[in-house]
Write a protein that holds these residues in place. Structure first.
Motif, PDB file in Angstrom:
ATOM      1  N   ALA A   6     -83.008 -84.697  -7.998  1.00 19.62           N
ATOM      2  CA  ALA A   6     -84.297 -84.184  -8.462  1.00 19.62           C
ATOM      3  C   ALA A   6     -85.154 -85.273  -9.097  1.00 19.62           C
ATOM      4  N   TRP A   7     -84.522 -86.211  -9.828  1.00 20.79           N
ATOM      5  CA  TRP A   7     -85.303 -87.245 -10.516  1.00 20.79           C
ATOM      6  C   TRP A   7     -86.063 -88.106  -9.518  1.00 20.79           C
ATOM      7  N   TYR A   8     -85.466 -88.353  -8.343  1.00 19.83           N
ATOM      8  CA  TYR A   8     -86.107 -89.189  -7.327  1.00 19.83           C
ATOM      9  C   TYR A   8     -87.354 -88.493  -6.778  1.00 19.83           C
ATOM     10  N   ARG A   9     -87.214 -87.236  -6.414  1.00 21.38           N
ATOM     11  CA  ARG A   9     -88.351 -86.483  -5.885  1.00 21.38           C
ATOM     12  C   ARG A   9     -89.435 -86.312  -6.944  1.00 21.38           C
ATOM     13  N   ASP A  10     -88.999 -86.118  -8.191  1.00 18.81           N
ATOM     14  CA  ASP A  10     -89.958 -85.968  -9.279  1.00 18.81           C
ATOM     15  C   ASP A  10     -90.707 -87.284  -9.527  1.00 18.81           C
ATOM     16  N   SER A  11     -89.992 -88.388  -9.447  1.00 19.79           N
ATOM     17  CA  SER A  11     -90.628 -89.699  -9.638  1.00 19.79           C
ATOM     18  C   SER A  11     -91.669 -89.969  -8.557  1.00 19.79           C
ATOM     19  N   LEU A  12     -91.341 -89.615  -7.330  1.00 14.35           N
ATOM     20  CA  LEU A  12     -92.284 -89.788  -6.237  1.00 14.35           C
ATOM     21  C   LEU A  12     -93.522 -88.921  -6.444  1.00 14.35           C
ATOM     22  N   ALA A  13     -93.302 -87.669  -6.842  1.00 17.87           N
ATOM     23  CA  ALA A  13     -94.428 -86.760  -7.072  1.00 17.87           C
ATOM     24  C   ALA A  13     -95.346 -87.291  -8.162  1.00 17.87           C
ATOM     25  N   LYS A  14     -94.750 -87.769  -9.251  1.00 11.40           N
ATOM     26  CA  LYS A  14     -95.553 -88.318 -10.359  1.00 11.40           C
ATOM     27  C   LYS A  14     -96.321 -89.555  -9.903  1.00 11.40           C
ATOM     28  N   ALA A  15     -95.682 -90.398  -9.110  1.00  8.07           N
ATOM     29  CA  ALA A  15     -96.334 -91.617  -8.638  1.00  8.07           C
ATOM     30  C   ALA A  15     -97.492 -91.306  -7.700  1.00  8.07           C
ATOM     31  N   ILE A  16     -97.315 -90.319  -6.825  1.00  2.00           N
ATOM     32  CA  ILE A  16     -98.412 -89.920  -5.941  1.00  2.00           C
ATOM     33  C   ILE A  16     -99.576 -89.377  -6.765  1.00  2.00           C
ATOM     34  N   ALA A  17     -99.262 -88.526  -7.736  1.00  2.00           N
ATOM     35  CA  ALA A  17    -100.309 -87.965  -8.599  1.00  2.00           C
ATOM     36  C   ALA A  17    -101.055 -89.064  -9.348  1.00  2.00           C
ATOM     37  N   ASP A  18    -100.338 -90.037  -9.868  1.00  2.00           N
ATOM     38  CA  ASP A  18    -100.978 -91.150 -10.570  1.00  2.00           C
ATOM     39  C   ASP A  18    -101.871 -91.951  -9.623  1.00  2.00           C
ATOM     40  N   GLY A  19    -101.427 -92.092  -8.367  1.00  2.00           N
ATOM     41  CA  GLY A  19    -102.241 -92.787  -7.376  1.00  2.00           C
ATOM     42  C   GLY A  19    -103.530 -92.046  -7.072  1.00  2.00           C
ATOM     43  N   VAL A  20    -103.435 -90.709  -7.009  1.00  2.00           N
ATOM     44  CA  VAL A  20    -104.630 -89.889  -6.791  1.00  2.00           C
ATOM     45  C   VAL A  20    -105.603 -90.038  -7.953  1.00  2.00           C
ATOM     46  N   MET A  21    -105.077 -90.007  -9.175  1.00  2.00           N
ATOM     47  CA  MET A  21    -105.920 -90.168 -10.360  1.00  2.00           C
ATOM     48  C   MET A  21    -106.566 -91.543 -10.387  1.00  2.00           C
ATOM     49  N   ARG A  22    -105.809 -92.539 -10.017  1.00  2.00           N
ATOM     50  CA  ARG A  22    -106.354 -93.898  -9.970  1.00  2.00           C
ATOM     51  C   ARG A  22    -107.475 -93.994  -8.950  1.00  2.00           C
ATOM     52  N   PHE A  23    -107.288 -93.359  -7.797  1.00  2.00           N
ATOM     53  CA  PHE A  23    -108.336 -93.336  -6.780  1.00  2.00           C
ATOM     54  C   PHE A  23    -109.575 -92.621  -7.287  1.00  2.00           C
ATOM     55  N   ARG A  24    -109.364 -91.515  -7.984  1.00  2.00           N
ATOM     56  CA  ARG A  24    -110.488 -90.744  -8.545  1.00  2.00           C
ATOM     57  C   ARG A  24    -111.256 -91.579  -9.553  1.00  2.00           C
ATOM     58  N   ARG A  25    -110.537 -92.382 -10.321  1.00  2.00           N
ATOM     59  CA  ARG A  25    -111.144 -93.172 -11.393  1.00  2.00           C
ATOM     60  C   ARG A  25    -111.753 -94.488 -10.891  1.00  2.00           C
TER      61      ARG A  25
END
Length: 203
Positions: free
Chosen positions: A182-201
């Motif tokens: 679960a930690w691996y999938r959760d880490s990937l999800a968080k990283a994708i979300a951070d990438g989306v936020m970075r793109f938005r910003r």
């Protein structure tokens, strides 16, 4: 007079381009596409099915994005089949959206490894792909296979910024062991979300 007129036209063109770029980065909705589903299992090794990995990662991604203030739309939120055309049609209902497809990879060479992110249309999609790719590789310290151009249906036929993220190889024993946690999938999800936020910003 002609020179002045040409300069005005040039300035107008630059302004229009800047405006279009800013508009493309302004989005409130993220359409999250969990790959495969239902009878379409995707990549499979033993009892590890890509469709389950995709849905779990996509659900975690949804939670992270919502906590960041984004509106999210899932193309599927359970184990059922959705056609490629319908996945695109869902996205097109939203005028303020980007599209993120979540997949896991497979090849018959079990030594193949790493993460990669695909884009098809425009500089905005490429920027989004690069930012997400950098984040996911940094987060789980995986081999960086790069942000790449491809013509997958769901990203080729979307007019908004659209990417497809390959979150590791089901066929690779080491990565498969990781993605079952679960930690691996959760880490990937968080990283994708951070990438989306970075793109938005920063776009």
């Amino acid at each position: 007079m002609r020179t002045i007129f040409k300069r005005l036209l040039a300035l107008a063109a630059v302004g229009a381009l800047t405006s279009a770029t800013a508009e493309a980065r302004y989005f409130r909705t993220v359409v999250i596409d969990a790959g495969h589903g239902g009878y379409d299992k995707g990549a499979q090794f033993g009892q590890v099915y890509e469709k389950h990995l995709c849905l779990d990662t996509a659900t975690r991604l949804q939670n992270y994005l919502q906590s960041m203030g984004f509106k999210t739309v899932m193309t599927r939120n359970s184990d059922y089949f959705v056609s490629l055309a319908e996945r695109v049609a869902i996205t097109q209902r939203y005028k303020d959206a980007i599209f993120v497809a979540v997949h896991y990879n497979f090849t018959y060479r079990d030594s193949a490894c790493g993460l990669e992110t695909y884009y098809a249309n425009g500089a905005e999609s490429q920027n989004l792909a690069q930012m997400v790719q950098q984040n996911i590789c940094r987060k789980v310290r995986a081999t960086d296979r790069g942000a790449k151009f491809a013509r997958y249906y769901v990203i080729r036929n979307n007019t908004c910024p659209a990417i497809l993220v390959e979150c590791g190889f089901v066929s690779n024993p080491t990565e498969r062991q990781g993605m079952k946690a679960a930690w691996y999938r959760d880490s990937l999800a968080k990283a994708i979300a951070d990438g989306v936020m970075r793109f938005r910003r920063d776009g």
